[in-house]
Structures are given as C-alpha cells and as structure tokens.
Enzyme design. Structure first.
Site, PDB file in Angstrom:
ATOM      1  N   GLY A   1     -49.000  58.384  48.610  1.00  0.00           N
ATOM      2  CA  GLY A   1     -49.856  58.987  48.812  1.00  0.00           C
ATOM      3  C   GLY A   1     -51.147  58.860  49.146  1.00  0.00           C
TER       4      GLY A   1
ATOM      5  N   ASN B   1     -38.327  62.546  49.722  1.00  0.00           N
ATOM      6  CA  ASN B   1     -38.358  63.185  48.316  1.00  0.00           C
ATOM      7  C   ASN B   1     -39.706  64.355  48.640  1.00  0.00           C
ATOM      8  OD1 ASN B   1     -39.458  63.903  45.766  1.00  0.00           O
ATOM      9  ND2 ASN B   1     -40.266  61.929  45.155  1.00  0.00           N
TER      10      ASN B   1
ATOM     11  N   HIS C   1     -39.259  58.535  38.839  1.00  0.00           N
ATOM     12  CA  HIS C   1     -40.404  58.367  39.556  1.00  0.00           C
ATOM     13  C   HIS C   1     -41.808  58.246  39.105  1.00  0.00           C
ATOM     14  CE1 HIS C   1     -43.399  59.699  42.803  1.00  0.00           C
ATOM     15  NE2 HIS C   1     -42.184  59.396  43.493  1.00  0.00           N
TER      16      HIS C   1
ATOM     17  N   GLU D   1     -41.744  51.341  44.289  1.00  0.00           N
ATOM     18  CA  GLU D   1     -42.951  52.032  44.812  1.00  0.00           C
ATOM     19  C   GLU D   1     -44.258  51.992  44.025  1.00  0.00           C
ATOM     20  OE1 GLU D   1     -41.323  56.150  46.594  1.00  0.00           O
ATOM     21  OE2 GLU D   1     -41.599  56.403  44.543  1.00  0.00           O
TER      22      GLU D   1
ATOM     23  N   LYS E   1     -40.912  66.450  46.651  1.00  0.00           N
ATOM     24  CA  LYS E   1     -41.834  67.009  45.708  1.00  0.00           C
ATOM     25  C   LYS E   1     -41.881  68.335  45.203  1.00  0.00           C
ATOM     26  CE  LYS E   1     -43.798  62.293  46.138  1.00  0.00           C
ATOM     27  NZ  LYS E   1     -45.035  61.506  45.938  1.00  0.00           N
TER      28      LYS E   1
HETATM   29  P1  PGA Z   1     -45.591  59.091  50.030  1.00  0.00           P
HETATM   30  O1  PGA Z   1     -44.905  59.270  48.445  1.00  0.00           O
HETATM   31  O2  PGA Z   1     -44.626  58.593  51.016  1.00  0.00           O
HETATM   32  O3  PGA Z   1     -46.266  60.300  49.996  1.00  0.00           O
HETATM   33  O4  PGA Z   1     -46.553  57.804  49.366  1.00  0.00           O
HETATM   34  C1  PGA Z   1     -43.635  58.221  48.196  1.00  0.00           C
HETATM   35  C2  PGA Z   1     -42.913  58.764  46.913  1.00  0.00           C
HETATM   36  O5  PGA Z   1     -43.569  59.305  45.979  1.00  0.00           O
HETATM   37  O6  PGA Z   1     -41.704  58.644  46.790  1.00  0.00           O
END
Ligand code: PGA
Length: 251
Positions: free
Chosen positions: A173, A12, A97, A167, A14
């Site tokens: 993050g 993803n 999400h 998640e 983003k």
């Molecule tokens: P991350 O994000 O791997 O940067 O923690 C995961 C996500 O939001 O799908």
C-alpha cells in the site's frame, strides 16, 4: 521434465466494498477473464463471498477467503472456519497476511494451524510472509522470511494445496517495491528454504507470488522474473481494469 508452474494472480480486496460495488467489481473481473493466460483468484470480504461468487460463476475465476480460524466450529465469536469458507464457494484462503500478523498478533504457529485447517477443508492456502523495513535495513530480510516459511508451512504442505506470497511489509500500500533483482533473489531464497524443508520437487513446483504495490505499470517486469509465479494484489485489485491488466502480464 519440468512441469510449468501456472501463474496465479490473486486480488485481496481487504475490508473494501459493499454489496453493490463488490458485485459490480466481480462481474467486471469475470467479464474480462476470458483468454487471460493465468489463473485468477478474488478474495472479497467474507460477507461478499456469495454475491461475488454469483457474479464469478462460470467465469473460471476462483473465489477465496482472507482468513480462517483453525477450528471447524465452536465458540469463537466473529471468526469463520475454513469449512464455512469452502461451503460459501471458496477454493482458496489467504493466511498470515502481514496486516493480520500485525493487527491481531498472529504468530507463525497460528498461521500454520490456520493453513492446516484450510487443507482439512480442501482449500488451497496462500501463506503470506515478508519482512518489515527495519528488518530489511538490518540485513535480516532473508532470515525473517526463512523463519516465517519454516514456522508457517505445514509439514505436509504440497505445491497443490499451498502457495506462498512474499509481501515485504514496507511495500504494501505504499507505492514502493523492491527492485526486480531483490524480488528474484528473495524468491530464489524462498525456493531454497522450501527445498530444505519439503524437498526439491515441492520447491520446484510450489507457486511463489510477489505482493506489495503491484500495479499495471510494474507488473510486467515483476511477473517476468524466473521465480515469480504471480501476484497478490491489494489496492489495484479494486479496479477491474487494473487487476486484469496485471493478469495480462502473466503468460
Ligand atoms: P497492495 O497490497 O497491492 O495494496 O500493496 C498487497 C497486499 O497486501 O496483499
């Protein structure tokens, strides 16, 4: 008797990347995808679907959107329909999400409407669920995730058109993750919830991804868990070598 669930590693991106970077990243993923023992999916920002799609063409890596509107077309400024994503080459779309649930106030009912739209357009949904830190600390993680699954999954969802990603919001993050035992326990719980709502067969076949600070350094132990069928990767999916290393942990 048991059909093995094919693992899926989804990136993803983003709101990251301009055309040149997106093209280069997709090209690097495509170049390293051969021989990877799992399904790969890349979800770029919508404006990069065509350039990423061109770079991924012929590689077997699937393309997906990050969100869709419930309706097929109409007066919804700035939104994209599932049909548009499919037309742009997507086979998947992420819905629900936690960043959309938080930033755009998306409810379970809206997430379900989006999932229905995706299925109408022939897309496979990656439906995201996960508790906040406050909810986990209050001992409510299981109940929150159960409620999100019951509220967000269309009644007719199948293992072929739906993937669920767990998640935990506090792991996204942040570099923090639940322990492998906690992840396995949550995924087992999720399968039991799906069994209750959609039946044992769908629960056995549906793919449950883990997402939240998945990195090459922790992917092996997370991907080895019995009820984890892949990863939804944010930050690490922006570096092709890291994304491919995570995929390499999935046999
Ligand atoms: P991350 O994000 O791997 O940067 O923690 C995961 C996500 O939001 O799908």
């Amino acid at each position: 008797m048991a059909t093995k669930r094919v693992m899926l590693v989804a990136g993803n991106w983003k709101m990251n990347g301009l055309a040149a970077e997106g093209h280069a990243l997709a090209q690097a993923v495509a170049a390293g995808a051969e021989g990877v023992g799992c399904e790969l999916l890349v979800c770029p920002p919508a404006v990069l679907l065509s350039t990423a799609g061109a770079a991924l063409s012929g590689s077997g890596v699937a393309l997906g959107g990050q969100d869709c509107h419930p309706e097929e077309s109409g007066a919804h400024t700035g939104d994209l329909s599932a049909e548009m994503l499919a037309d742009a080459g997507s086979r998947f779309v992420i819905v629900g999400h936690s960043e959309r649930r938080a930033d755009h106030g998306e409810s379970d009912a809206l997430v379900r409407a989006k999932a229905l739209a995706a299925h109408r357009a022939g897309l496979t949904t990656v439906i995201c669920v996960g508790e906040t830190e406050v909810e986990r600390d209050a001992g409510r993680a299981d109940a929150v995730v159960a409620g999100q699954i019951k509220g967000s999954l269309p009644e007719k969802a199948t293992a072929a058109d739906t993937v669920i990603a767990y998640e935990p919001v506090w792991a996204i993050g942040t570099g923090r993750t639940p322990t492998p035992d906690e992840v396995q326990a949550m995924h087992r719980h999720m399968r039991a919830i799906v069994s209750g709502s959609h039946g044992a067969e769908i629960a056995r076949q549906i793919r449950l991804l883990y997402g939240g600070s998945v990195k090459p350094g922790n992917a092996s132990e997370l991907m080895a868990l019995e009820d984890v069928d892949g990863a939804l990767v944010g930050g690490a999916s922006l570096v092709a070598a890291d994304f491919l290393a995570i995929a390499g942990c999935c046999a």
